[in-house]
Enzyme design. Structure first.
Site, PDB file in Angstrom:
ATOM      1  N   ARG A 159      12.370   5.704  12.847  1.00 38.48           N
ATOM      2  CA  ARG A 159      11.087   6.391  12.722  1.00 38.48           C
ATOM      3  C   ARG A 159      10.169   6.045  13.915  1.00 38.48           C
ATOM      4  O   ARG A 159      10.654   5.639  14.960  1.00 38.48           O
ATOM      5  CB  ARG A 159      10.465   6.038  11.363  1.00 38.48           C
ATOM      6  CG  ARG A 159      11.380   6.438  10.187  1.00 38.48           C
ATOM      7  CD  ARG A 159      10.775   6.111   8.850  1.00 38.48           C
ATOM      8  NE  ARG A 159       9.570   6.873   8.627  1.00 38.48           N
ATOM      9  CZ  ARG A 159       8.670   6.581   7.663  1.00 38.48           C
ATOM     10  NH1 ARG A 159       8.888   5.557   6.853  1.00 38.48           N
ATOM     11  NH2 ARG A 159       7.601   7.315   7.515  1.00 38.48           N
TER      12      ARG A 159
ATOM     13  N   ALA B 298       2.923  -0.428   5.105  1.00 32.78           N
ATOM     14  CA  ALA B 298       2.461  -0.440   6.504  1.00 32.78           C
ATOM     15  C   ALA B 298       1.940  -1.809   6.949  1.00 32.78           C
ATOM     16  O   ALA B 298       1.874  -2.073   8.153  1.00 32.78           O
ATOM     17  CB  ALA B 298       1.385   0.620   6.688  1.00 32.78           C
TER      18      ALA B 298
ATOM     19  N   PRO C  72       0.791  -1.231   0.000  1.00 32.61           N
ATOM     20  CA  PRO C  72       0.000   0.000   0.000  1.00 32.61           C
ATOM     21  C   PRO C  72       0.825   1.285   0.000  1.00 32.61           C
ATOM     22  O   PRO C  72       1.850   1.372   0.676  1.00 32.61           O
ATOM     23  CB  PRO C  72      -0.829  -0.102   1.287  1.00 32.61           C
ATOM     24  CG  PRO C  72      -0.135  -1.128   2.117  1.00 32.61           C
ATOM     25  CD  PRO C  72       0.513  -2.072   1.163  1.00 32.61           C
ATOM     26  N   ASN C  73       0.350   2.222  -0.780  1.00 38.52           N
ATOM     27  CA  ASN C  73       0.895   3.587  -0.884  1.00 38.52           C
ATOM     28  C   ASN C  73       2.211   3.676  -1.657  1.00 38.52           C
ATOM     29  O   ASN C  73       2.712   4.772  -1.892  1.00 38.52           O
ATOM     30  CB  ASN C  73       1.051   4.228   0.509  1.00 38.52           C
ATOM     31  CG  ASN C  73      -0.286   4.325   1.219  1.00 38.52           C
ATOM     32  OD1 ASN C  73      -1.223   4.895   0.663  1.00 38.52           O
ATOM     33  ND2 ASN C  73      -0.401   3.764   2.408  1.00 38.52           N
TER      34      ASN C  73
ATOM     35  N   ASN D 276       8.143  -5.238  -0.554  1.00 35.08           N
ATOM     36  CA  ASN D 276       7.976  -4.089   0.338  1.00 35.08           C
ATOM     37  C   ASN D 276       6.492  -4.052   0.717  1.00 35.08           C
ATOM     38  O   ASN D 276       5.663  -3.606  -0.070  1.00 35.08           O
ATOM     39  CB  ASN D 276       8.394  -2.787  -0.331  1.00 35.08           C
ATOM     40  CG  ASN D 276       8.314  -1.615   0.650  1.00 35.08           C
ATOM     41  OD1 ASN D 276       7.686  -1.718   1.707  1.00 35.08           O
ATOM     42  ND2 ASN D 276       8.956  -0.514   0.299  1.00 35.08           N
TER      43      ASN D 276
ATOM     44  N   GLU E 218      12.347  -9.023   2.564  1.00 40.20           N
ATOM     45  CA  GLU E 218      11.549  -7.839   2.915  1.00 40.20           C
ATOM     46  C   GLU E 218      12.431  -6.605   2.721  1.00 40.20           C
ATOM     47  O   GLU E 218      13.562  -6.576   3.190  1.00 40.20           O
ATOM     48  CB  GLU E 218      11.123  -7.981   4.379  1.00 40.20           C
ATOM     49  CG  GLU E 218      10.259  -6.860   4.892  1.00 40.20           C
ATOM     50  CD  GLU E 218       9.963  -7.022   6.394  1.00 40.20           C
ATOM     51  OE1 GLU E 218       9.728  -8.152   6.861  1.00 40.20           O
ATOM     52  OE2 GLU E 218       9.995  -6.002   7.091  1.00 40.20           O
TER      53      GLU E 218
ATOM     54  N   ARG F 160       4.993  10.976  -2.776  1.00 40.12           N
ATOM     55  CA  ARG F 160       4.737  10.737  -1.364  1.00 40.12           C
ATOM     56  C   ARG F 160       5.980  11.055  -0.529  1.00 40.12           C
ATOM     57  O   ARG F 160       7.026  10.453  -0.731  1.00 40.12           O
ATOM     58  CB  ARG F 160       4.409   9.249  -1.236  1.00 40.12           C
ATOM     59  CG  ARG F 160       4.316   8.728   0.134  1.00 40.12           C
ATOM     60  CD  ARG F 160       4.288   7.209   0.140  1.00 40.12           C
ATOM     61  NE  ARG F 160       4.018   6.768   1.492  1.00 40.12           N
ATOM     62  CZ  ARG F 160       4.222   5.552   1.939  1.00 40.12           C
ATOM     63  NH1 ARG F 160       4.688   4.623   1.123  1.00 40.12           N
ATOM     64  NH2 ARG F 160       3.967   5.247   3.172  1.00 40.12           N
TER      65      ARG F 160
ATOM     66  N   TYR G  12      11.146   9.118   1.030  1.00 37.13           N
ATOM     67  CA  TYR G  12      11.137   8.034   0.047  1.00 37.13           C
ATOM     68  C   TYR G  12      11.796   8.379  -1.288  1.00 37.13           C
ATOM     69  O   TYR G  12      11.882   7.521  -2.168  1.00 37.13           O
ATOM     70  CB  TYR G  12       9.690   7.578  -0.195  1.00 37.13           C
ATOM     71  CG  TYR G  12       9.017   7.034   1.053  1.00 37.13           C
ATOM     72  CD1 TYR G  12       9.465   5.862   1.643  1.00 37.13           C
ATOM     73  CD2 TYR G  12       7.955   7.717   1.648  1.00 37.13           C
ATOM     74  CE1 TYR G  12       8.866   5.365   2.793  1.00 37.13           C
ATOM     75  CE2 TYR G  12       7.340   7.219   2.801  1.00 37.13           C
ATOM     76  CZ  TYR G  12       7.804   6.044   3.367  1.00 37.13           C
ATOM     77  OH  TYR G  12       7.208   5.554   4.505  1.00 37.13           O
TER      78      TYR G  12
ATOM     79  N   HIS H  41      12.568  -2.269   2.913  1.00 41.59           N
ATOM     80  CA  HIS H  41      11.998  -0.964   3.253  1.00 41.59           C
ATOM     81  C   HIS H  41      12.947   0.126   2.775  1.00 41.59           C
ATOM     82  O   HIS H  41      14.148   0.063   3.062  1.00 41.59           O
ATOM     83  CB  HIS H  41      11.770  -0.827   4.761  1.00 41.59           C
ATOM     84  CG  HIS H  41      10.806  -1.846   5.254  1.00 41.59           C
ATOM     85  ND1 HIS H  41       9.460  -1.747   5.003  1.00 41.59           N
ATOM     86  CD2 HIS H  41      10.992  -3.013   5.919  1.00 41.59           C
ATOM     87  CE1 HIS H  41       8.862  -2.813   5.511  1.00 41.59           C
ATOM     88  NE2 HIS H  41       9.767  -3.599   6.058  1.00 41.59           N
TER      89      HIS H  41
HETATM   90  C1  DQA Z   1       8.033   1.451   4.111  1.00 44.04           C
HETATM   91  C2  DQA Z   1       8.042   1.689   5.625  1.00 44.04           C
HETATM   92  C3  DQA Z   1       6.658   1.486   6.213  1.00 44.04           C
HETATM   93  O1  DQA Z   1       6.673   1.735   7.615  1.00 44.04           O
HETATM   94  C4  DQA Z   1       5.667   2.440   5.574  1.00 44.04           C
HETATM   95  O2  DQA Z   1       4.367   2.196   6.084  1.00 44.04           O
HETATM   96  C5  DQA Z   1       5.691   2.381   4.093  1.00 44.04           C
HETATM   97  C6  DQA Z   1       6.984   2.312   3.416  1.00 44.04           C
HETATM   98  C7  DQA Z   1       9.400   1.770   3.460  1.00 44.04           C
HETATM   99  O3  DQA Z   1       9.613   1.351   2.341  1.00 44.04           O
HETATM  100  O4  DQA Z   1      10.229   2.459   4.078  1.00 44.04           O
HETATM  101  O5  DQA Z   1       4.646   2.454   3.433  1.00 44.04           O
HETATM  102  O6  DQA Z   1       7.739   0.088   3.861  1.00 44.04           O
END
Ligand code: DQA
Length: 143
Positions: free
Chosen positions: A107, A77, A10-11, A74, A98, A18, A23, A100
């Protein structure tokens, strides 16, 4: 020839727009294209999907079993909340790394826990979008 799946949660379709201070300014399309080139150089193939929906990510994971040599994931959240994604990863034989982009440990405290990391082969955090490439190299260079 190794087959790699890149899965973004998501996102992450909002990359480039964003919170660019966290990012970066590259879009998900940029990242997918660049990673595709890297994988090609190492004689592999890359398939990429993004979804904002937990159930759809679970479906992608189930469908990947027996189809890929590695998944770069990735989970956004959902990393911090989803027992269902963890169970999906546990249900397949394909190894998952995984990734990030941000250093989640620098954070908010709710980002410090990953429910998925214990069932992944490894985790890369805080190295920006380079993390995706490093994960791909880990799959492509192993043996
Ligand atoms: C993320 C870190 C997560 O905490 C966050 O919710 C994201 C992006 C990252 O790539 O740093 O959506 O996965």
């Amino acid at each position: 020839m190794k087959k790699i799946l890149l899965l973004n949660g998501p996102n992450l379709n909002r990359l480039g727009k964003r919170e660019p201070d966290i990012y970066g300014i590259k879009t998900l399309e940029d990242i997918e294209q660049e990673l595709s080139q890297v994988v090609k150089t190492h004689h592999g193939t890359l398939q990429a999907y993004q979804s904002n929906h937990e159930g759809e990510l679970i479906d992608f994971i189930h469908q990947s079993d027996g189809e890929y040599d590695g998944i770069i994931f990735n989970p956004g959240a959902y990393t911090h909340t989803s027992i269902a994604l963890r169970d999906a990863i546990s249900s397949i034989a394909v190894p998952v790394i995984e990734v990030h982009i941000s250093n989640v440990h620098q954070r908010e405290s709710f980002r410090h826990t990953s429910l998925l990391a214990p069932v992944c082969q490894g985790q890369i955090v805080g190295l920006g979008i380079k993390g995706y490439e490093l994960a791909a190299l880990a799959f492509l260079q192993e043996d």
